[in-house]
Design an enzyme around this catalytic site. Sequence first.
Site, PDB file in Angstrom:
ATOM      1  N   GLU A   1      40.622  49.003  44.042  1.00 15.86           N
ATOM      2  CA  GLU A   1      41.120  50.255  44.613  1.00 15.86           C
ATOM      3  C   GLU A   1      41.262  51.334  43.555  1.00 15.86           C
ATOM      4  OE1 GLU A   1      42.369  47.263  45.259  1.00 15.86           O
ATOM      5  OE2 GLU A   1      41.761  47.026  47.350  1.00 15.86           O
TER       6      GLU A   1
ATOM      7  N   HIS B   1      49.735  43.300  55.014  1.00 20.97           N
ATOM      8  CA  HIS B   1      48.862  44.054  55.917  1.00 20.97           C
ATOM      9  C   HIS B   1      49.679  44.892  56.897  1.00 20.97           C
ATOM     10  CE1 HIS B   1      46.625  40.504  54.591  1.00 20.97           C
ATOM     11  NE2 HIS B   1      45.533  41.232  54.694  1.00 20.97           N
TER      12      HIS B   1
END
Lengths: 409, 337
Positions: free
Chosen positions: B60, B129
Site C-alpha cells: 500500500e 476488514h
Amino acid sequence: MTDHPLSLHVPEPGCRPGDEPDFSDFEVPKAGAVRRPAIDEAPEKMRDMAFSIVRVLNRKGEAVGPWAGTLSGDELKQGLRDMMTLRHFDDRMLKAQRQGKTSFYAQHLGEEAVACAFRRALEDGDMNFPTYRQAGLLIAGGYPLETMMNQIFSNARDPLEGRQLPIFYSSKDHGFFTISGNLGTQFIQAVGWAMASAISGDTRIAAGWIGDGSTSESDFHAAMVFASTYKAPVVLNVVNNQWAISTFQGMARGNAGTFAARGHGFGIPSIRVDGNDFLAVHAVAKWAAARARAGHGPTLIEHVTYRAGAHSTSDDPAAYRTKHEFDAWPLGDPVARLKAHLVTLGIWSDERHIQADAEILDEVMAAQKKAEACGTMISGPAPSPRSMFERVYAEMPDHLRRQRQEAGY
Amino acid sequence: MAQMTMIEAIQSAHDVAMDRDERVVVFGEDVGYFGGVFRCTAGLQEKYGSHRCFDAPINESGIVGAAIGMAAYGLKPVVEIQFADYMYPAYDQIVSEAARIRHRSNGDFTCPLVIRMPTGGGIFGGQTHSQSPEALLTHVSGLKVVIPSNPRDAKGLLMAAIDDPDPVIVLEPKRLYNGPFDGHHDRPVVPWKKHALGDVDDGHFSIPLGEAAIYRPGSDLTVLTYGTMVYVAEAAANETGLDVEIMDLRTLLPLDMDAIETSVAKTGRCVIIHEATRTSGFGAELSAVVQETCFYALEAPVTRVCGWDTPYPHAQEWAYFPGPDRVAAAFRAVMEA
C-alpha cells in the site's frame, strides 16, 4: 545435547572514538579494472557489478579503463567548479548556522562528487527525488545560490515562504522534487514519476535518492518492487556515505553483502561506483540513464563515499566515530582527485586552482550578502504568518479562513 | 439516467473520468484484469488498456507513493486500497507526503490524487476488514475526506474528487455497496435498483466537496452522521416515531459547519452516530463544533452513538455495531432530557 542460551547479534563498526581508523576490510579495486557492460546486457549476467567498484581515476590522476571519456575538459572544469562552489557554500552556511542566522544545516563535505556529477548525466526535464544531501544537483543545474540561501534563512525572498526546514529546497524547473524529512518516502515516488512518464509516452526519466541507513525503510522495498515490476525508467541511487547519524552502514545491511546487491532479488541491474571519483559517477550515471531512456528499466547505483562532516548541525561525530577516519578513507577527497586529473590533463594548475577558489568564495559571499539583505532568522524581514494558511489546499476552505482570522492575519 | 448499485456507480465514475481525461490512471491490488475484489473497477482495463488500469504489487505504501510521483508528474491517479484496514502501511505517504506536498513546496508541486478505500463493517470481516479509520484521516491538514451513502453521491463525489486539485480520500461504506443497510441484519436489504438514490446519471456530474445533505428533514432532533449510519438513523427514527432531521455529512473534511449550525440551532438537540470507535472519533470533533456554535440553542446534551472502544469483533459483530436499538435509545434520551 546441551541447550545453548541464545544471544542477540548487534553489528558494531570496526572502530569507535579512541581507536585508530581501520578500513583494512574495505576492498578497493584498481581504477579501470571493472568492465562496462552493454546497456542491454541481461541483469543476471552482470551481477558481478554489485560486488566491485567502478573507478576511473587512478592514483596518478589519469582516467583509465572502459568507463573513462564521458566528459570533455570544459565539462570537467565546470564539474570541479561545482564541487568547489558546494564546498564553500557549505562552509559559509555552517558558519551562518553557528551565528544563529538559520536553525539548521547539513553539509556535503567529502561527497560533493555524487550529486554534482550525477546532475551532469541527466537532461533538463528529468526529475530527481532527492534527500537533504544532494544540493549538488541544484548547484550543478545552475540554480541560484542566493535563492538557496533565501530558503536557508527563511527570509522574505524564501521561495517556500518559511514553510520548510532549511535546505529542504524545491524546484520543479530544476528537476528537484520537494524534500521530505521522512526518510525513504521519495524513493517510491521517483518510481511513480518514472511510471507516469512511461504511461504518457514521454522521454524523460526520474532519479530516486536514498541514504545507506534509509535502505532499511519499507519504502526502499516498495520502490524496488514497483521499479522491477513495471520496468520503470528510473535510476535509483543509494548514497552509502558510511554513517546514518551515529549508526554505521553495517546496521542497515546486516553487515553482509553490499547495498547494490539488494537489487539482485528484484532482477534490477545493480552497480557500485566510487562516489569520490567524479568521472566514475558521471559514467555510471550516464550508463544507467541510457538504460532507462532506451526502455531497459531501472538501475540501482550504490555510490560508495564518506560523510566527512557531521550528519547535521545537531550532532558531533566525535561522540561516535574515530576522529581521523576521513583522512584514512581509501577513496580520498573528490575535489582533490578531480583537480589532480585536470592538472594531469594539462588544463589546470595549482595557481589556477587557488585563483578559482578565491573567485568562487567571492561569488558565494556575494550571494550570501544579497540573501542576508533580505533577512535571516535573527534579522530582517521574514515571511508573513498569513502565508502558513495559504496553499494547504488550492483553495482555502472555510475552516482555515476562520482560523486565519482568529489568528489575526 | 440508469439504476445502479453503488459499485456500478463507482465503476461509472471511473469510466467517465478516464474517457474525458487521459491523465486519469487507475491501479491497486486486483483492480486490473479482475476489476477489484468488490468489482469497482470492472471493465476498465479492457476498455482503456493496461497502461491506464493495472494491478499493483501488494504494497500500500508503494501504491500511494507511486501515485504521488505520478500526480507530481501531472497524471491524475485514482488508486484503491483494498480495505481501509490496509491503509496503515501507506499512512506515512498519505500524511507526510500527499497531504503536505502543495504546502511544503509552496505550490511548486501538487498532488491531485484520489485514494479509494472500502470502509466499515457489517460483513463479518473481523477486525482487519471492518474498520472505519476516518478520524485518522480527518486529523490531517491538507487532505479532503469524503464518504458517500448512496450510488448517486458515490459517483458525484468520486467525480468531484477526481476533478479536485488536492488529495482526496474516498471512504466507501462496503455494507452499502448493494443496498441501503439499516442495521437490521436479520432482514433482507432493499437493493439499490429499487431505490430512488440508485437512479444515477450516466454522464459526468459532480457533487461539490464540503457540502452536507439533509437526508430527511425534521424538527425534533438533528442527527449528524454519514455512510451506513444514515440508514440506521432512518430506521431508528421510524421506529421511535420522532421527527428526526438526518444530516448526511458526505464530506468530513472540509466540514459543512454552516449546515450543522443551521440544523442544530433549529432542533436544539443533536445525536452523532458513527460506526468507528468512540474515543477521539470523528464524533468528538462534531460534538465540539456543535458545542462551539450552538451552545445556547441546545436543549439536551450532545450525544454520541458509536462503535465500542474495542477492536472490531467477528462473532460479536452485531453487539459492536451501533444498530437501530441503540440509536433509538439515544433519540429517546435526548428528547427526555
